[in-house]
Design a protein around this motif. Structure first.
Motif, PDB file in Angstrom:
ATOM      1  N   LEU A  12      77.371  90.622  27.934  1.00 24.44           N
ATOM      2  CA  LEU A  12      78.232  91.723  27.972  1.00 24.44           C
ATOM      3  C   LEU A  12      77.345  92.807  27.503  1.00 24.44           C
ATOM      4  O   LEU A  12      76.393  92.950  26.610  1.00 24.44           O
ATOM      5  N   THR A  13      77.138  94.218  28.158  1.00 23.18           N
ATOM      6  CA  THR A  13      76.382  95.036  27.848  1.00 23.18           C
ATOM      7  C   THR A  13      74.934  94.690  27.815  1.00 23.18           C
ATOM      8  O   THR A  13      74.267  94.905  27.043  1.00 23.18           O
ATOM      9  N   ASN A  14      74.318  93.946  28.816  1.00 20.26           N
ATOM     10  CA  ASN A  14      72.939  93.442  29.221  1.00 20.26           C
ATOM     11  C   ASN A  14      72.849  92.395  28.151  1.00 20.26           C
ATOM     12  O   ASN A  14      71.361  92.055  27.893  1.00 20.26           O
ATOM     13  N   ARG A  15      73.523  91.855  27.112  1.00 17.04           N
ATOM     14  CA  ARG A  15      73.208  91.088  25.957  1.00 17.04           C
ATOM     15  C   ARG A  15      74.059  89.864  26.134  1.00 17.04           C
ATOM     16  O   ARG A  15      75.004  89.874  26.445  1.00 17.04           O
ATOM     17  N   GLU A  16      73.418  88.522  25.879  1.00 17.23           N
ATOM     18  CA  GLU A  16      74.036  87.455  26.051  1.00 17.23           C
ATOM     19  C   GLU A  16      74.713  87.124  24.487  1.00 17.23           C
ATOM     20  O   GLU A  16      74.229  87.324  23.830  1.00 17.23           O
ATOM     21  N   HIS A  17      76.088  86.808  24.709  1.00 17.47           N
ATOM     22  CA  HIS A  17      76.683  86.390  23.396  1.00 17.47           C
ATOM     23  C   HIS A  17      77.431  84.960  23.649  1.00 17.47           C
ATOM     24  O   HIS A  17      77.453  84.539  24.771  1.00 17.47           O
ATOM     25  N   ILE A  18      77.445  84.418  22.525  1.00 22.76           N
ATOM     26  CA  ILE A  18      78.193  83.131  22.341  1.00 22.76           C
ATOM     27  C   ILE A  18      79.617  83.354  22.038  1.00 22.76           C
ATOM     28  O   ILE A  18      79.928  84.177  21.463  1.00 22.76           O
ATOM     29  N   ILE A  19      80.411  82.481  23.111  1.00 19.38           N
ATOM     30  CA  ILE A  19      81.929  83.056  22.915  1.00 19.38           C
ATOM     31  C   ILE A  19      82.558  81.561  22.823  1.00 19.38           C
ATOM     32  O   ILE A  19      82.170  80.495  23.397  1.00 19.38           O
ATOM     33  N   ALA A  20      83.610  81.393  21.729  1.00 22.69           N
ATOM     34  CA  ALA A  20      84.353  80.164  21.530  1.00 22.69           C
ATOM     35  C   ALA A  20      85.837  80.673  22.100  1.00 22.69           C
ATOM     36  O   ALA A  20      86.430  81.660  21.973  1.00 22.69           O
ATOM     37  N   LEU A  21      86.158  79.480  22.990  1.00 17.64           N
ATOM     38  CA  LEU A  21      87.334  79.677  23.699  1.00 17.64           C
ATOM     39  C   LEU A  21      88.461  78.621  23.155  1.00 17.64           C
ATOM     40  O   LEU A  21      88.116  77.532  22.871  1.00 17.64           O
ATOM     41  N   SER A  25      61.014 103.184  27.069  1.00 22.15           N
ATOM     42  CA  SER A  25      61.688 103.834  28.156  1.00 22.15           C
ATOM     43  C   SER A  25      62.975 103.263  28.535  1.00 22.15           C
ATOM     44  O   SER A  25      62.955 101.836  28.407  1.00 22.15           O
ATOM     45  N   LYS A  26      64.051 103.932  29.146  1.00 26.61           N
ATOM     46  CA  LYS A  26      65.050 103.507  29.862  1.00 26.61           C
ATOM     47  C   LYS A  26      64.839 102.464  31.110  1.00 26.61           C
ATOM     48  O   LYS A  26      65.271 101.383  30.989  1.00 26.61           O
ATOM     49  N   GLU A  27      63.712 102.652  31.713  1.00 23.68           N
ATOM     50  CA  GLU A  27      63.280 101.783  32.916  1.00 23.68           C
ATOM     51  C   GLU A  27      62.937 100.298  32.331  1.00 23.68           C
ATOM     52  O   GLU A  27      63.020  99.340  32.784  1.00 23.68           O
ATOM     53  N   GLU A  28      62.078 100.484  31.256  1.00 20.75           N
ATOM     54  CA  GLU A  28      61.583  99.285  30.692  1.00 20.75           C
ATOM     55  C   GLU A  28      62.639  98.386  29.979  1.00 20.75           C
ATOM     56  O   GLU A  28      62.741  97.252  30.032  1.00 20.75           O
ATOM     57  N   LEU A  29      63.722  99.093  29.333  1.00 21.58           N
ATOM     58  CA  LEU A  29      64.734  98.181  28.831  1.00 21.58           C
ATOM     59  C   LEU A  29      65.484  97.769  30.198  1.00 21.58           C
ATOM     60  O   LEU A  29      66.190  96.606  29.969  1.00 21.58           O
ATOM     61  N   GLU A  30      65.714  98.355  31.275  1.00 14.72           N
ATOM     62  CA  GLU A  30      66.569  98.197  32.312  1.00 14.72           C
ATOM     63  C   GLU A  30      65.675  96.679  33.072  1.00 14.72           C
ATOM     64  O   GLU A  30      66.553  95.905  33.539  1.00 14.72           O
TER      65      GLU A  30
END
Length: 308
Positions: free
Chosen positions: A146-155, A78-83
């Motif tokens: 971003l959008t609830n997911r963690e991303h690796i970012i190179a700066l 469900s949407k609530e479980e994802l949230e």
């Protein structure tokens, strides 16, 4: 109008912190896109969400996500479980480590963003972080949600700001073994390698994106404008490739061709730049596409001094 920030928060290097904003560095909104139409009526096609078995339309509130265990078995979520399990954005890009640019496999690169100070404060701290990365000639590796997911970012520094490139996780990158194992081990002779090197040397240049023209996009513009003007559309003859039997002879002929191509490189570059500059200018306006207005020619006036 500048695009909206995809993310706002803080950039942090140990105890040095500043407010920052992340903006998309690329866009495909200028590319021509098509709608699907009913060939008989010319009306747009509308998609409905229907039950695969009953064929009845399903409202959005009755739709849940499901993970397929097999063809007919799903685990409903469900949407609530994802949230509930969604990562709370820390609103902070923490720099965890610094690495050499050469160590980042290009297969891990996803898409670039621009990172800049957010607001009027924090520019000093941002400059300290940026110049530290620049002076060390390293790439800063951090994490961003971003959008609830963690991303690796190179700066990496870019002029007064930073470019942040999202990176893939290892499980997202396929192994090359299944694709390369069947490639034959071929012994390349010195003569062949010397000829190939000569071709490369003749074609050597600098990476200048302004020289590139999207020929397909240009052809689309021409096709649409010709159809709107009621002009006939005639298919172009397809070029035929030559069968190469003698690889050494093909290399020798290529060396001759490369020498010919390099006789007037300046003209070729200017032509490509001109084509790229005029690529987005429509012959006739197309709905949804605003052509760039050509700047009005100013009358001759007193010469102005150029400023840096």
């Amino acid at each position: 109008m500048a695009p909206r920030a995809n993310w706002k928060g803080f950039l942090r290097l140990s105890l040095v912190t500043c407010p920052a904003a992340l903006y998309p560095a690329t866009s495909e909104s200028e590319k021509i896109s098509f709608n699907q139409l009913n060939k008989q009526t010319g009306h747009r096609i509308r998609y409905l969400k229907v039950d695969a078995d009953t064929g009845e339309e399903v409202s959005n509130e009755d739709i849940v996500k499901g993970y397929a265990l097999d063809k007919d078995t799903f685990v409903e979520v469900s949407k609530e479980e994802l949230e509930d399990i969604a990562l709370e954005s820390t609103r902070t890009i923490d720099i965890d480590e610094f690495v050499d640019r050469s160590e980042i496999d290009p297969r891990y690169l996803i898409r670039p963003y621009y990172l800049r100070p957010d607001g009027k404060v924090g520019h000093d701290a941002f400059a300290v972080i940026r110049e530290t990365i620049r002076e060390m000639d390293k790439v800063a590796i951090g994490r961003v949600v971003l959008t609830n997911r963690e991303h690796i970012i190179a700066l990496e520094p870019l002029e007064k700001g930073l470019v942040g490139t999202l990176l893939r996780y290892p499980y997202e990158v396929r192994s090359e073994d299944e694709y390369f194992d069947d490639i034959q081990d071929v012994k390349v002779t010195k003569d062949m390698l010397d000829l190939a090197k000569h071709i490369v040397e003749k074609k050597a240049g600098r990476f200048e994106p302004d020289k590139f023209e999207d020929h397909y996009e240009t052809a689309l513009v021409d096709l649409i404008n010709r159809k709107r003007a009621g002009k006939p559309i005639t298919p172009k003859e397809r070029p035929r490739g030559e069968n190469v039997v003698d690889l050494m002879e093909a290399l020798r002929r290529s060396v001759g061709g490369a020498a010919t191509e390099t006789q007037a490189p300046t003209k070729a570059i200017k032509k490509s730049r001109k084509a790229a500059a005029g690529q987005k200018e429509m012959l006739m306006p197309i709905e949804g596409k605003k052509p760039k207005e050509a700047p009005a020619k100013k009358p001759a006036a007193k010469p102005r001094r150029k400023t840096a």
